[in-house]
Write an enzyme that holds these catalytic residues in place. Structure first.
Site, short mmCIF file in Angstrom:
data_model
loop_
_atom_site.label_atom_id
_atom_site.label_comp_id
_atom_site.label_asym_id
_atom_site.label_seq_id
_atom_site.Cartn_x
_atom_site.Cartn_y
_atom_site.Cartn_z
CE1 TYR A 83 4.54 -7.02 3.10
CE2 TYR A 83 4.01 -9.35 3.25
CZ TYR A 83 3.88 -8.13 2.61
OH TYR A 83 3.11 -8.03 1.48
CG ASP A 107 -2.23 0.72 0.97
OD1 ASP A 107 -2.31 1.44 -0.03
OD2 ASP A 107 -3.14 0.57 1.79
#
Length: 601
Positions: free
Chosen positions: A225, A169
């Protein structure tokens, strides 16, 4: 031609180019010579001819065949978005004139995996769309400029079958991500050519041939991540903040105040020390009337209810309703900036007119931020965070950690393989940072940022760890999303595909050969941006300060009252206060969603 220059040709070229006159590179041969199939019907070259409507009530005249109709509809929709909604501009449709397309040499396309890395600062996420500057938008333009995508296919990424492995994002980074699509890769130096048309914060690591049916999204087994955050994120809310008061009151009401204080452990007296050693000396230097006004404004700011617009319900022109001015506090004089500072006479005039009260307020707030930055986390506090993260392991229902998913939606269940906080913080300038790494099969939009925020809220507020387990249940609670600047996609994994690829003579998708380049890129382009942006804008301070001071029951699940004490949003279309929208992350940050997959942001 640079990426921005190519984007700027769209408005002029769209009006000149016909709706759909040029077939894609791989489709021309499919339109020829396939006769005698399907019961002996001659399908041959008639596909390219116009057919007439037949039957009662049908329109007269010739109509396009189905393939051409689909293409015409797609072009018409694209033109509507570009012309009507985006003033003739597009970041995902690069148009050329028919003459330019006809003059271009036709070259074969091959299905490939493109290994990429990028710093997301300044971009509206990875996913390409017409309206916003995105990572894929710049990469797609670079493909065209380098000749890896033909001019005939430059007006629509779908012609090249563009797919991303993981969606990131706005502002989110990736040391490694993968795109799969069809590219012209005959040139040995095609990677260098593409990189020449990209900014330094986006790199193509390599391009590898794959099987024709390869999709990087479907072939990805799992994703790693990393999330970086200042260790001061684990400090409890200030006692005089709205949430700080509610925590203490609820613990006393439920008869668990001693347990609450015990869970705060080594930070239970932190704010008392700051008030005594940092704030009180500032206040004592002030004139009595100035001191009284400073205290009034600080308390009025924290005790006000907020409207849907995020403003105090009892407006006072002297009350500082939000802490947005803190973006400028704590920035060192030599802090680098992405763009030169432009003259702002109005802002300069406003600064010159600051009253003694304004100056004192700024000094007090800067003292609070400085105190946070001096904090150094203890091993015991890190262990509490690890205990919270451990509750994410395995398969759980994460409907509360994303948007637009109900408890009964099977896709809300996700599997987390590991979630670890490094026991060794690092110190950059005056701020200590913690590194959290999570490994999961797949993640939904905002999931990781909400997982981080939930675990941190539990630790910093001295809440029972069971709150995390309760969040997997059917009751819908509101979990804020931690700042995006700390999130980075480390890399996707393709374990099963790589096993099959070896048997097919295809190269494995592995970032290992570029490890040194990636490490240098992370230090220079990603970590540096994270640290500098936090130091310049105090993003984590602002995030937690706003969460702590919103006079709302949305986040009271963190008190001794548990989930029952918090507001339950029964309708997914329920309007939330605008002041909470950014923290809750209910909107997809303006990025156009395509299909059903909503990967992590």
């Amino acid at each position: 031609m640079a990426a921005d220059e190519i984007h700027n040709t769209v408005a002029d070229s769209l009006s000149a180019a016909p709706a759909a006159t040029t077939p894609s590179d791989d489709s021309a041969d499919k339109r020829n010579g396939h006769q005698g199939k399907r019961g002996g019907r001659d399908r041959g070259n008639d596909k390219q001819k116009k057919r007439k409507h037949a039957g009662f009530g049908s329109a007269k005249g010739e109509v396009p065949d189905k393939r051409e109709q689909v293409q015409n509809n797609r072009n018409a929709k694209r033109r509507r978005v570009i012309d009507d909604e985006n003033n003739g501009n597009s970041y995902m449709s690069i148009a050329f004139t028919p003459e330019e397309i006809a003059a271009e040499e036709r070259r074969p396309k091959r299905k490939v995996a493109v290994l990429i890395g990028y710093a997301g600062t300044g971009y509206h996420g990875i996913q390409i769309n017409h309206k916003e500057k995105t990572i894929e938008g710049d990469i797609f333009a670079a493909f065209v400029a380098a000749g890896a995508i033909s001019k005939a296919n430059a007006d629509d990424p779908k012609k090249s079958s563009l797919v991303r492995c993981a969606r990131t994002d706005k502002g989110v980074h990736a040391a490694g991500n993968v795109l799969s699509l069809k590219l012209i890769v005959e040139d040995e130096d095609i990677v260098d050519k593409i990189n020449q048309h990209l900014p330094e914060q986006i790199r193509i690591w390599g391009i590898q041939r794959t099987s024709n049916g390869f999709s990087c999204y479907q072939a990805c087994d799992s994703r790693w991540y990393e999330y970086l955050m200042p260790s001061y994120s684990l400090l409890p809310p200030q006692p005089h903040s709205f949430l700080g008061k509610k925590l203490a009151e609820s613990a006393k009401d439920k008869g668990v105040h001693d347990q609450y204080i015990e869970r705060l452990d080594d930070v239970k007296n932190f704010w008392d020390g700051v008030e005594k050693n940092d704030i009180q000396p500032i206040l004592e230097r002030l004139e009595p009337d100035v001191r009284a006004e400073v205290l009034r404004k600080l308390h009025d700011t924290q005790d006000q209810d907020l409207t849907d617009e995020g403003n105090p319900t009892q407006p006072d022109s002297d009350v500082v309703a939000k802490d947005s001015e803190m973006k400028d506090i704590g920035e060192p004089p030599d802090a680098p900036s992405d763009k030169p500072e432009e003259p702002n006479p109005a802002a300069d005039a406003a600064k010159k007119e600051l009253t003694p009260v304004d100056l004192a307020l700024r000094e007090v707030k800067a003292a609070y931020v400085a105190a946070k930055r001096r904090y150094r986390v203890t091993p015991a506090r890190i262990e509490k965070l690890q205990q919270a993260l451990n509750l994410y392991l395995g398969t759980h229902n994460y409907h509360n950690y994303t948007i637009m998913k109900s408890y009964r939606d099977p896709s809300a269940k996700r599997h987390i393989k590991s979630f670890q906080v490094s026991p060794n913080p690092i110190t950059i300038r005056d701020t200590e940072w913690l590194s959290l790494k999570v490994h999961g099969q797949s993640f939904m939009m905002h999931q990781i940022r909400k997982m981080v925020a939930m675990a941190v809220m539990v630790v910093r507020c001295g809440a029972p760890l069971e709150i995390i387990t309760d969040s997997y249940g059917p009751r819908r609670i509101s979990i804020p999303k931690a700042p995006g600047l700390g999130l980075m996609l480390e890399r996707p994994m393709f374990t099963e595909y790589n096993k099959k690829a070896a048997g097919l003579g295809k190269e494995a998708i592995d970032f290992a050969k570029w490890e040194a380049q990636i490490a240098e890129f992370k230090d220079k382009q990603i970590y540096r941006r994270m640290f500098e942006l936090e130091e310049k804008e105090n993003s984590f301070h602002l995030f937690f300060n706003q969460v702590d001071n919103f006079r709302t029951d949305y986040f009271l699940w963190v008190t001794a009252g548990g989930v029952e004490a918090s507001h339950e949003r029964s309708d997914r279309t329920e309007k939330v206060p605008k002041a909470l929208e950014a923290e809750l992350g209910d909107e997809p940050d303006g990025v156009e969603e395509v299909g059903t997959s909503r990967e992590e942001s």
